[in-house]
Design a protein around this motif. Sequence first.
Motif, PDB file in Angstrom:
ATOM      1  N   ARG A 199       0.836  -1.201   0.000  1.00 34.02           N
ATOM      2  CA  ARG A 199       0.000   0.000   0.000  1.00 34.02           C
ATOM      3  C   ARG A 199       0.874   1.255   0.000  1.00 34.02           C
ATOM      4  O   ARG A 199       0.549   2.248  -0.654  1.00 34.02           O
ATOM      5  N   VAL A 200       1.964   1.235   0.751  1.00 33.12           N
ATOM      6  CA  VAL A 200       2.890   2.363   0.753  1.00 33.12           C
ATOM      7  C   VAL A 200       3.481   2.556  -0.641  1.00 33.12           C
ATOM      8  O   VAL A 200       3.607   3.697  -1.133  1.00 33.12           O
ATOM      9  N   PHE A 201       3.820   1.462  -1.308  1.00 35.85           N
ATOM     10  CA  PHE A 201       4.357   1.544  -2.660  1.00 35.85           C
ATOM     11  C   PHE A 201       3.318   2.113  -3.617  1.00 35.85           C
ATOM     12  O   PHE A 201       3.647   2.901  -4.512  1.00 35.85           O
ATOM     13  N   ALA A 202       2.060   1.731  -3.459  1.00 38.25           N
ATOM     14  CA  ALA A 202       0.999   2.249  -4.326  1.00 38.25           C
ATOM     15  C   ALA A 202       0.857   3.756  -4.173  1.00 38.25           C
ATOM     16  O   ALA A 202       0.725   4.491  -5.157  1.00 38.25           O
ATOM     17  N   GLY A 244       2.019   9.148  -6.235  1.00 41.03           N
ATOM     18  CA  GLY A 244       2.587  10.471  -6.029  1.00 41.03           C
ATOM     19  C   GLY A 244       3.551  10.867  -7.127  1.00 41.03           C
ATOM     20  O   GLY A 244       3.537  12.003  -7.624  1.00 41.03           O
ATOM     21  N   LEU A 245       4.410   9.915  -7.532  1.00 41.56           N
ATOM     22  CA  LEU A 245       5.326  10.187  -8.643  1.00 41.56           C
ATOM     23  C   LEU A 245       4.578  10.480  -9.928  1.00 41.56           C
ATOM     24  O   LEU A 245       4.938  11.381 -10.696  1.00 41.56           O
ATOM     25  N   ARG A 246       3.510   9.717 -10.175  1.00 43.14           N
ATOM     26  CA  ARG A 246       2.727   9.908 -11.393  1.00 43.14           C
ATOM     27  C   ARG A 246       2.070  11.290 -11.415  1.00 43.14           C
ATOM     28  O   ARG A 246       2.051  11.961 -12.441  1.00 43.14           O
ATOM     29  N   GLU A 247       1.549  11.718 -10.285  1.00 40.61           N
ATOM     30  CA  GLU A 247       0.913  13.031 -10.222  1.00 40.61           C
ATOM     31  C   GLU A 247       1.935  14.141 -10.425  1.00 40.61           C
ATOM     32  O   GLU A 247       1.629  15.182 -11.053  1.00 40.61           O
ATOM     33  N   MET A 248       3.149  13.977  -9.946  1.00 44.44           N
ATOM     34  CA  MET A 248       4.199  14.979 -10.172  1.00 44.44           C
ATOM     35  C   MET A 248       4.593  15.028 -11.633  1.00 44.44           C
ATOM     36  O   MET A 248       4.865  16.102 -12.182  1.00 44.44           O
ATOM     37  N   GLU A 249       4.634  13.867 -12.298  1.00 45.17           N
ATOM     38  CA  GLU A 249       4.937  13.843 -13.722  1.00 45.17           C
ATOM     39  C   GLU A 249       3.868  14.562 -14.528  1.00 45.17           C
ATOM     40  O   GLU A 249       4.158  15.254 -15.508  1.00 45.17           O
ATOM     41  N   ARG A 250       2.611  14.406 -14.119  1.00 46.71           N
ATOM     42  CA  ARG A 250       1.521  15.045 -14.850  1.00 46.71           C
ATOM     43  C   ARG A 250       1.523  16.560 -14.685  1.00 46.71           C
ATOM     44  O   ARG A 250       0.949  17.278 -15.498  1.00 46.71           O
ATOM     45  N   LEU A 251       2.145  17.059 -13.620  1.00 42.92           N
ATOM     46  CA  LEU A 251       2.286  18.497 -13.486  1.00 42.92           C
ATOM     47  C   LEU A 251       3.168  19.075 -14.591  1.00 42.92           C
ATOM     48  O   LEU A 251       2.957  20.212 -15.046  1.00 42.92           O
ATOM     49  N   VAL A 252       4.168  18.292 -15.005  1.00 39.68           N
ATOM     50  CA  VAL A 252       5.081  18.745 -16.053  1.00 39.68           C
ATOM     51  C   VAL A 252       4.561  18.362 -17.435  1.00 39.68           C
ATOM     52  O   VAL A 252       4.631  19.151 -18.382  1.00 39.68           O
ATOM     53  N   VAL A 307       1.392   9.581 -21.086  1.00 34.00           N
ATOM     54  CA  VAL A 307       0.785   8.268 -20.891  1.00 34.00           C
ATOM     55  C   VAL A 307       1.749   7.430 -20.062  1.00 34.00           C
ATOM     56  O   VAL A 307       2.948   7.349 -20.380  1.00 34.00           O
ATOM     57  N   SER A 308       1.234   6.823 -19.026  1.00 31.96           N
ATOM     58  CA  SER A 308       2.090   6.043 -18.140  1.00 31.96           C
ATOM     59  C   SER A 308       2.596   4.795 -18.835  1.00 31.96           C
ATOM     60  O   SER A 308       1.865   4.138 -19.576  1.00 31.96           O
TER      61      SER A 308
END
Length: 515
Positions: free
Chosen positions: A387-390, A395-403, A408-409
């Motif tokens: 769950r921590v990994f999820a 969180g990493l994915r949301e930061m990527e989407r800011l840029v 597409v993942s």
Amino acid sequence: MAARGAVRPGFGATLLALPLFLLLVGVFAVSMLVPAVYGGVVRELATARAFLYSGVLGVVIFALIGLAHAGRDPRHGALGPLVSLFSAFVILPALLAIPFYEAVRTTTFLNAYVEMVSAITTTGATMFDDPGRLNGPLHLWRAQVAWMGGLMMWIAASAILAPLNLGGFEVTARAEPGRSARRETGMTAPEVRVRIAKVSAVLIPIYVALTLLLWILLAVGGDSALVAICHAMSIMATSGISPVGGLTGTGAGMAGEAVMLLFMLFALSRLTFSTDTVTAEAGGLKRDPEFRIGLALMIVVPLVLFVRHFLGAFDVSAESELEDAARALWGSAFTVLSFLTTTGFASAFWGDAQAWSGLETPGLLLMGLALVGGGVATTAGGVKLLRVFALYLNGLREMERLVHPSSVSGAGPMGRRLQKDGAFIAWIFFMLFALSLALISILLSAAGTDFDTALVIAIAGLSTTGPLLDHASSDPIALIELGGAAKAIFVAAMILGRLETLAIIALFTPDLWRA
């Protein structure tokens, strides 16, 4: 009248036809004969009689109820097996407390019940701060109940929780928690019993063999037979139960701790002993996120503590001998992994690590490690590493989407699954866990416990890490001094932490009962 030529079911088939909770009662009743025999060998005859009479009475009751249920098929919904598992943590400890209460004779039945709930949920918190107050058979019974409780969770994870997408499996599942991803995967009583039998046939030999191997290694290392078997069962069940009050009273030394550390790795990921999870399809143990995060924490956190201790030692002009530094580093590494897996054994060199630097390591760190917990479908408690990994991956994915908002993942099948629904469900569980922690802390405070103590007790119960009561605060917390209401709240916290919030909520969902 039965048809001529009909084949009567065998003994194994007859046992499988019994309700799951009744089977657990029979198994634990038979297990009472182990401390009874040991009590006779070491001449603790009063204790031996208490367990012998309770075991025989339990077997007789099991046989009578089994005869009454012969030929009946329990009619429960898809969550019927989950109710049996819940009953095993609530009702079964009352039966297990009977011989314990009769043997101790100087405690209340409520204290004995709390002790057994703590054992069967693999929490390991004890009402008896002085190990000398209990004799050898009683220590063996505590460790044995915890060991069997850990085995019960091992089996239930694959046979009950996995088909219902609970217990951490919901993070990578393709169905809602409490429902099966495939309609053909039934959860009727006969199918569940067959599944339990198949899973048990695979996992029980592994569990028993690992325990026996660890017992032999610890005994060879210098521990007495009783201490070695209790510590071996406690490591496999991540219960932290010790007949000598911890690792400082053992004879195996650093070699024994090294062996324990290797066996605690089984609590980081289910892939260390099984390949029945979705993460096994993503590259095995080398790429398993739980195992890698666990190893990273085991390495990084002790190094940070080591640097902190080293700076402290430098500031106070303490000796920085290589041997002292090695003991300090080892004590930190072992203790970090122990609390991460919710075992709770503190290294015998944990005190040396603090004395070497002249600083006191805060218990908040140990509480944080226990809250993170170990692997999904292991004997460890806590939020669970998957769950921590999820949440980390999302969180990493949301930061990527800011840029790159239109990106597409490409994180692979498991990564995409975690980023879509797995992270959302993991966040829901984390919030439910936080709300449970807040509620239990408030209730304990209302029961007369100060806030700091209430917080430690709540975390120890929800993470099933009882030794936190001794190491997370400046002064050890004595459970026996709590009032009856506070003890009942702690029991509820341990059961909630072992079975987890989503599973408890699923029990109160009417639609799932009609499934």
